[in-house]
Design a protein around this motif. Structure first.
Motif, PDB file in Angstrom:
ATOM      1  N   VAL A 185      53.068 -81.163   9.197  1.00  0.00           N
ATOM      2  CA  VAL A 185      51.681 -80.991   8.748  1.00  0.00           C
ATOM      3  C   VAL A 185      51.660 -80.561   7.291  1.00  0.00           C
ATOM      4  O   VAL A 185      52.569 -79.886   6.807  1.00  0.00           O
ATOM      5  N   HIS A 186      50.609 -81.005   6.599  1.00  0.00           N
ATOM      6  CA  HIS A 186      50.311 -80.479   5.265  1.00  0.00           C
ATOM      7  C   HIS A 186      49.339 -79.327   5.480  1.00  0.00           C
ATOM      8  O   HIS A 186      48.211 -79.534   5.933  1.00  0.00           O
ATOM      9  N   CYS A 187      49.793 -78.114   5.183  1.00  0.00           N
ATOM     10  CA  CYS A 187      49.038 -76.901   5.517  1.00  0.00           C
ATOM     11  C   CYS A 187      48.356 -76.324   4.287  1.00  0.00           C
ATOM     12  O   CYS A 187      48.974 -76.191   3.227  1.00  0.00           O
ATOM     13  N   THR A 242      49.681 -73.738  -0.231  1.00  0.00           N
ATOM     14  CA  THR A 242      49.666 -75.133   0.200  1.00  0.00           C
ATOM     15  C   THR A 242      51.103 -75.628   0.282  1.00  0.00           C
ATOM     16  O   THR A 242      51.911 -75.367  -0.625  1.00  0.00           O
ATOM     17  N   LEU A 300      43.673 -71.614   8.467  1.00  0.00           N
ATOM     18  CA  LEU A 300      44.719 -72.630   8.336  1.00  0.00           C
ATOM     19  C   LEU A 300      44.113 -74.001   8.616  1.00  0.00           C
ATOM     20  O   LEU A 300      43.527 -74.211   9.676  1.00  0.00           O
ATOM     21  N   GLU A 337      54.139 -78.076   3.072  1.00  0.00           N
ATOM     22  CA  GLU A 337      54.432 -78.805   4.309  1.00  0.00           C
ATOM     23  C   GLU A 337      55.218 -77.926   5.264  1.00  0.00           C
ATOM     24  O   GLU A 337      56.086 -77.155   4.849  1.00  0.00           O
ATOM     25  N   ASP A 360      41.402 -82.797  10.926  1.00  0.00           N
ATOM     26  CA  ASP A 360      42.428 -81.779  10.691  1.00  0.00           C
ATOM     27  C   ASP A 360      42.390 -80.719  11.784  1.00  0.00           C
ATOM     28  O   ASP A 360      41.338 -80.421  12.346  1.00  0.00           O
ATOM     29  N   ASN A 388      45.405 -77.773   8.870  1.00  0.00           N
ATOM     30  CA  ASN A 388      46.646 -78.540   8.965  1.00  0.00           C
ATOM     31  C   ASN A 388      46.354 -80.028   9.148  1.00  0.00           C
ATOM     32  O   ASN A 388      45.676 -80.419  10.096  1.00  0.00           O
ATOM     33  N   THR A 389      46.866 -80.834   8.229  1.00  0.00           N
ATOM     34  CA  THR A 389      46.734 -82.292   8.314  1.00  0.00           C
ATOM     35  C   THR A 389      48.031 -82.886   8.841  1.00  0.00           C
ATOM     36  O   THR A 389      49.104 -82.632   8.276  1.00  0.00           O
ATOM     37  N   ASP A 390      47.939 -83.647   9.901  1.00  0.00           N
ATOM     38  CA  ASP A 390      49.124 -84.263  10.499  1.00  0.00           C
ATOM     39  C   ASP A 390      49.632 -85.388   9.591  1.00  0.00           C
ATOM     40  O   ASP A 390      48.951 -86.400   9.401  1.00  0.00           O
ATOM     41  N   GLN A 399      56.250 -78.199  12.634  1.00  0.00           N
ATOM     42  CA  GLN A 399      55.845 -77.393  13.765  1.00  0.00           C
ATOM     43  C   GLN A 399      56.183 -78.115  15.068  1.00  0.00           C
ATOM     44  O   GLN A 399      56.714 -79.229  15.041  1.00  0.00           O
TER      45      GLN A 399
END
Length: 635
Positions: free
Chosen positions: A230-232, A215, A249, A217, A154, A251-253, A220
């Motif tokens: 990203v899932h933030c 939480t 933060l 999406e 992440d 962030n998962t792509d 970006q």
């Protein structure tokens, strides 16, 4: 000094040739309560041997000795044990020699005529060693943690309270393309959104202020301008006093996953269109037939008014069907907007009555006053279609399919009965049939992917699981009630957005103006004529301009009489953005409505400039008047 030093003996190497001074130092230290283990040496060789064989916590040295010089001892100690503090306790050291010794690495010097300074100097030196060791341990731990964070998949960012980036891990470099040194101290909103943050950022800020976490999406941009989803997970980091210190933060792509989901949903939509295609073709032929016949009649008949009206109605009907089919098949909407679900329900009711078998009677029940919801129209339309197709298949011999939308308040007790439900205000949509029903055994399986009770080739078993996923992504939940041979009702609930609305209740008159001055700017003459006529009919004073330059000239001359400007966004020579900027320079408080081809432009325009409202083309008189009223009410 820490407790560890007091619990364990302090190993002292004493470089002293005078026996009395050695005893004096040992007794002073013992009297102070410091637990020490002494080793005394007098020569260089003894010093070197001691440093080779043992580790000492401190070295105390005389400065002048017959067989050995204290400064030479300092040099030897610096070379063989540089981390051990070296302290002079001497009666002969002068000020210049003392300064030189400190310059060469001694931690302190004490004159033997002031022995009371020795113990504080020893304790200070030992404490400094401990603090340095703790600092080194902390730095090592930080390095190890940083290495672990760099290995995480992440993107991990830390920002201060004014959005400046203070930490940027290796995965952030990989996902976004910027090196840490390029973005540290930069505003993360400018880095990741190029200064144009989307609507969810406002939601995130509100949640962080209220709950300390958020939480969701976000879309970006990378260094190359490539969009990434990203899932933030955002969390406020607080100091020891509970005050906000920074923002974490993680962030998962999920870009690839979202693309796969969209491909899957698109295939689902195409499958659903295949189910309805025969009904759509029949309805489209019915719309085209009056046009073809009307053209032939007009060649022969002098009475053309009624024929023209019929052709117009049929053409609009056919265009609307094509528009709905294309929008549903493409599913291009990606930004959540305010939606009134009763309009989706009414559209679906029309499809049911136009394309489903004639032995299925469709009913629609809406009040016209349901609250808006924040969502994506195409996926919600797909949910409705999936549920309606299932209801149709559950009534092979015909029946009644009822669609309904209404407001509802869910309390804590009710929410506890449904997974994923939370107390609050909702809009529910119901799809009820009078078909064969679902058995309790089947009820446990209906939401499993690929589970279906239909015959081979009649369904994939993905409709309900897909619908449930779409509803969850909208923050809602789904309920089902069924009785064998008596029918089934699916209800899905979506969180309502209780904000002031400019919508006029169904059946009431459109709001009238109070003589406000409006400037309409468009390069299409027909648009100017229609807009002027419509607005004047509702009590507004209207001026028109065919381009941006005319609009600027008009506002310059009649600034006091113009309250609002409606400008087309795509015009030759001077576009709407440039026109709006120039108009605001002339009259900063003038209201501006941007007219464009797609609602997808709204968020971008409002983010870039202070646009008061957006008017999607083509627009109706009702939409035009309501948008004008809403913009004029803004402060």
């Amino acid at each position: 000094m820490g407790t560890d030093t007091l619990k364990h003996p302090v190993h002292v190497l004493h470089l002293e040739d005078d026996e009395n001074d050695r005893i004096l130092v040992q007794e002073m230290i013992k009297a102070d309560g410091l637990n020490c283990d002494f080793l005394s040496v007098q020569t260089r060789s003894d010093l070197e041997s001691a440093l080779r064989n043992r580790k000492f916590d401190i070295i105390i040295s005389d400065y002048s000795m017959p067989s050995f010089n204290g400064m030479s001892g300092l040099m030897t100690a610096r070379e063989m044990s540089p981390e051990t503090p070296f302290l002079f306790f001497s009666g002969t050291i002068g000020e210049e020699s003392a300064v030189e010794s400190l310059r060469n690495g001694a931690v302190d010097y004490v004159i033997k005529s002031r022995p009371q300074r020795l113990l504080p100097a020893i304790r200070r030196a030992l404490r400094n060693v401990e603090e340095k060791a703790l600092l080194q341990q902390t730095e090592q731990k930080n390095r190890e943690q940083a290495e672990l964070l760099d290995k995480a998949t992440d993107a991990i960012l830390v920002c201060d309270l004014v959005n400046r980036i203070t930490y940027w891990n290796g995965s952030a470099e990989r996902i976004y393309g910027w090196r840490a040194r390029e973005v540290i101290e930069q505003d993360y909103l400018k880095v990741l959104f190029q200064g144009n943050p989307p609507a969810p950022i406002r939601e995130m800020k509100a949640s962080l202020e209220e709950k300390g976490e958020w939480t969701g999406e976000l879309q970006q941009l990378t260094r190359d301008g490539k969009p990434v989803v990203v899932h933030c997970r955002a969390t406020v980091i607080r100091n020891t006093y509970g005050q906000p210190k920074s923002l974490l933060l993680i962030n998962t792509d999920v870009t690839e996953r979202k693309q796969l989901e969209e491909q899957f949903l698109r295939s689902q939509r195409l499958e659903s269109l295949g189910v309805l295609i025969s009904g759509i073709a029949h309805d489209l032929n019915n719309a085209l037939a009056p046009i073809l016949i009307g053209v032939d009649i007009m060649r022969r008949s002098p009475n053309k008014e009624e024929v023209l009206k019929t052709i117009e109605v049929s053409a609009k009907r056919g265009a609307e069907m094509v528009k709905q089919v294309l929008a549903f098949a493409r599913g291009t909407d990606s930004n959540k907007t305010l939606i009134h679900v009763e309009s989706l329900v009414r559209e679906m009711g029309k499809i049911v009555n136009d394309t489903f078998p004639k032995n299925i009677h469709g009913e629609v029940k809406t009040s016209g006053e349901t609250w808006p919801v924040m969502g994506l129209a195409t996926p919600l339309y797909q949910v409705l279609l999936n549920l309606c197709v299932n209801a149709r298949d559950a009534m092979p011999d015909g029946g009644t399919l009822t669609l309904q939308a209404a407001n509802v308040q869910i309390d804590a007790e009710t929410a506890a009965r449904y997974p994923d439900a939370k107390p609050g205000n909702y809009v529910y949509v119901s799809v009820a049939d009078t078909g064969m029903g679902i058995s309790p055994e089947q009820m446990e399986k209906i939401f499993r992917p690929f589970y279906t009770t239909k015959a081979p080739g009649k369904g994939t078993g993905l409709g309900l699981s897909t619908s449930l996923n779409i509803i969850k992504n909208h923050g809602g939940f789904l309920a089902v009630n069924s009785e064998v041979e008596r029918g089934t009702e699916f209800k899905f609930y979506l969180p309502a957005v209780l904000e002031p609305s400019s919508r006029t209740p169904a059946g009431s008159a459109l709001p009238m103006g109070n003589g406000e001055g409006i400037l309409v700017v468009d390069d299409e003459a027909i648009v100017l004529v229609i807009a002027r006529t419509a607005l004047e009919n509702y009590g507004y004073r209207v001026l028109t301009a065919a381009n941006g330059l005319e609009a600027i000239s008009c506002l310059n001359e009649k600034s006091k009489s113009i309250d609002l400007v409606i400008t087309d966004w795509i015009m030759p020579l001077m576009g709407g953005s440039t026109t709006a900027t120039a108009l605001r320079r002339i009259k900063p408080d003038v209201k501006i409505i941007a007219a464009g081809e797609s609602d997808a432009e709204t968020a971008e325009m409002i983010g870039q400039m202070e646009i008061d409202a957006f008017l999607a083309k083509p627009f109706t008189v009702e939409k035009l008047v309501k948008t004008v009223q809403s913009a004029l009410k803004k402060k």
